[in-house]
Motif scaffolding. Sequence first.
Motif, mmCIF file in Angstrom:
data_model
loop_
_atom_site.group_PDB
_atom_site.id
_atom_site.type_symbol
_atom_site.label_atom_id
_atom_site.label_comp_id
_atom_site.label_asym_id
_atom_site.label_seq_id
_atom_site.Cartn_x
_atom_site.Cartn_y
_atom_site.Cartn_z
ATOM 1 N N ALA A 150 -24.926 20.005 -7.024
ATOM 2 C CA ALA A 150 -25.615 19.976 -8.312
ATOM 3 C C ALA A 150 -26.105 21.366 -8.666
ATOM 4 N N LEU A 151 -25.947 21.729 -9.922
ATOM 5 C CA LEU A 151 -26.461 23.017 -10.402
ATOM 6 C C LEU A 151 -27.978 22.904 -10.590
ATOM 7 N N ASN A 152 -28.407 21.791 -11.190
ATOM 8 C CA ASN A 152 -29.837 21.511 -11.408
ATOM 9 C C ASN A 152 -30.622 22.709 -11.923
ATOM 10 N N THR A 153 -30.102 23.311 -12.969
ATOM 11 C CA THR A 153 -30.808 24.426 -13.590
ATOM 12 C C THR A 153 -31.270 24.026 -14.986
ATOM 13 N N VAL A 154 -32.335 24.668 -15.404
ATOM 14 C CA VAL A 154 -32.863 24.501 -16.754
ATOM 15 C C VAL A 154 -33.052 25.902 -17.328
ATOM 16 N N GLU A 155 -33.187 25.970 -18.643
ATOM 17 C CA GLU A 155 -33.373 27.278 -19.291
ATOM 18 C C GLU A 155 -34.595 27.994 -18.728
ATOM 19 N N SER A 156 -35.671 27.219 -18.551
ATOM 20 C CA SER A 156 -36.923 27.763 -18.036
ATOM 21 C C SER A 156 -37.637 26.661 -17.273
ATOM 22 N N VAL A 157 -37.921 26.896 -15.999
ATOM 23 C CA VAL A 157 -38.637 25.899 -15.205
ATOM 24 C C VAL A 157 -40.004 25.646 -15.822
ATOM 25 N N ARG A 183 -19.842 17.740 -15.406
ATOM 26 C CA ARG A 183 -20.222 16.440 -14.838
ATOM 27 C C ARG A 183 -19.203 16.003 -13.778
ATOM 28 N N ALA A 184 -17.917 16.163 -14.092
ATOM 29 C CA ALA A 184 -16.876 15.752 -13.145
ATOM 30 C C ALA A 184 -16.921 16.591 -11.873
ATOM 31 N N LEU A 185 -17.090 17.894 -12.027
ATOM 32 C CA LEU A 185 -17.152 18.775 -10.863
ATOM 33 C C LEU A 185 -18.377 18.466 -9.998
ATOM 34 N N GLN A 217 -30.118 15.132 -18.408
ATOM 35 C CA GLN A 217 -28.733 14.648 -18.468
ATOM 36 C C GLN A 217 -27.781 15.493 -17.638
ATOM 37 N N SER A 218 -28.040 16.794 -17.529
ATOM 38 C CA SER A 218 -27.124 17.648 -16.774
ATOM 39 C C SER A 218 -27.591 17.883 -15.328
ATOM 40 N N LEU A 219 -28.686 17.218 -14.947
ATOM 41 C CA LEU A 219 -29.206 17.374 -13.588
ATOM 42 C C LEU A 219 -28.814 16.187 -12.725
ATOM 43 N N GLN A 220 -28.761 16.414 -11.436
ATOM 44 C CA GLN A 220 -28.578 15.311 -10.499
ATOM 45 C C GLN A 220 -29.881 15.164 -9.733
ATOM 46 N N LEU A 221 -30.673 14.206 -10.181
ATOM 47 C CA LEU A 221 -31.980 13.980 -9.574
ATOM 48 C C LEU A 221 -31.928 12.755 -8.671
ATOM 49 N N PRO A 222 -32.759 12.748 -7.638
ATOM 50 C CA PRO A 222 -32.843 11.547 -6.804
ATOM 51 C C PRO A 222 -33.267 10.353 -7.656
ATOM 52 N N ILE A 223 -32.718 9.199 -7.356
ATOM 53 C CA ILE A 223 -32.962 8.008 -8.175
ATOM 54 C C ILE A 223 -34.446 7.662 -8.250
ATOM 55 N N LYS A 224 -35.177 7.891 -7.180
ATOM 56 C CA LYS A 224 -36.622 7.595 -7.174
ATOM 57 C C LYS A 224 -37.343 8.413 -8.251
ATOM 58 N N LYS A 225 -36.949 9.680 -8.399
ATOM 59 C CA LYS A 225 -37.592 10.550 -9.386
ATOM 60 C C LYS A 225 -37.144 10.187 -10.802
ATOM 61 N N LEU A 226 -35.877 9.814 -10.945
ATOM 62 C CA LEU A 226 -35.392 9.376 -12.256
ATOM 63 C C LEU A 226 -36.126 8.115 -12.708
ATOM 64 N N SER A 256 -40.596 19.486 -10.219
ATOM 65 C CA SER A 256 -40.544 20.949 -10.032
ATOM 66 C C SER A 256 -39.719 21.347 -8.818
ATOM 67 N N THR A 257 -39.638 20.470 -7.825
ATOM 68 C CA THR A 257 -38.865 20.798 -6.618
ATOM 69 C C THR A 257 -37.367 20.612 -6.814
ATOM 70 N N GLU A 258 -36.982 20.049 -7.940
ATOM 71 C CA GLU A 258 -35.572 19.723 -8.180
ATOM 72 C C GLU A 258 -34.846 20.704 -9.101
ATOM 73 N N VAL A 259 -35.582 21.551 -9.811
ATOM 74 C CA VAL A 259 -34.951 22.407 -10.811
ATOM 75 C C VAL A 259 -35.175 23.886 -10.505
ATOM 76 N N SER A 260 -34.257 24.690 -11.014
ATOM 77 C CA SER A 260 -34.381 26.138 -10.870
ATOM 78 C C SER A 260 -33.750 26.790 -12.103
ATOM 79 N N VAL A 261 -33.868 28.102 -12.173
ATOM 80 C CA VAL A 261 -33.275 28.869 -13.266
ATOM 81 C C VAL A 261 -32.239 29.796 -12.656
ATOM 82 N N VAL A 262 -31.094 29.895 -13.292
ATOM 83 C CA VAL A 262 -30.070 30.848 -12.875
ATOM 84 C C VAL A 262 -29.872 31.804 -14.027
ATOM 85 N N PRO A 263 -29.905 33.116 -13.742
ATOM 86 C CA PRO A 263 -29.673 34.067 -14.819
ATOM 87 C C PRO A 263 -28.339 33.794 -15.504
#
Length: 166
Positions: free
Chosen positions: A42-49, A33-35, A69-78, A155-162
């Motif tokens: 923002a990492l904005n990843t989820v286990e599975s989109v 969160r601090a980083l 909680q671990s994503l940084q989403l635009p306030i409008k979407k939140l 859907s445009t805000e999240v991705s998956v990283v191996p």
Amino acid sequence: KRGTMDELEVDAQDVVRLMLQFCKENGLKESQRALQTESQVALNTVESVEGFLTDVQTGNWDAVLTAVQSLQLPIKKLMALYEQVVMELLELREVDVARAMLRQTECLQTMKQEKPDRYMRLEHLCARPVWDGREAYEGSSNKEQRRIELAKMLSTEVSVVPPSRL
């Protein structure tokens, strides 16, 4: 004669994303969160989109809010997400929980400041003795349509990283 080494340029944001992934995979939530806050990356990843979007479409809000909680989403979407959660809590007649969420979550407090009419509509729905879906979902929209729209928007805000790509 010494051979020259080819230089490899790595974008600073990619390095930060690797560090964020390391923090996430090792349970270093505060460091992550601090980083994210300090670097504005923002990492904005989820286990599975697909799983995340299914959770949104089926109203599995515990899982969605945990992931968010671990994503940084635009306030409008939140705001749109939390507004939907509040409305569904009201539909279930969980008025106290809905009211607490309305008054204690940061994004809904931002809504109160920036979109007072929208916020007051939710407060009004909290005060209603019975749930009226037609009033809550103005126009031809309904809960399922709103969930689909929300999933599309997120859907445009999240991705998956191996995992463990370090």
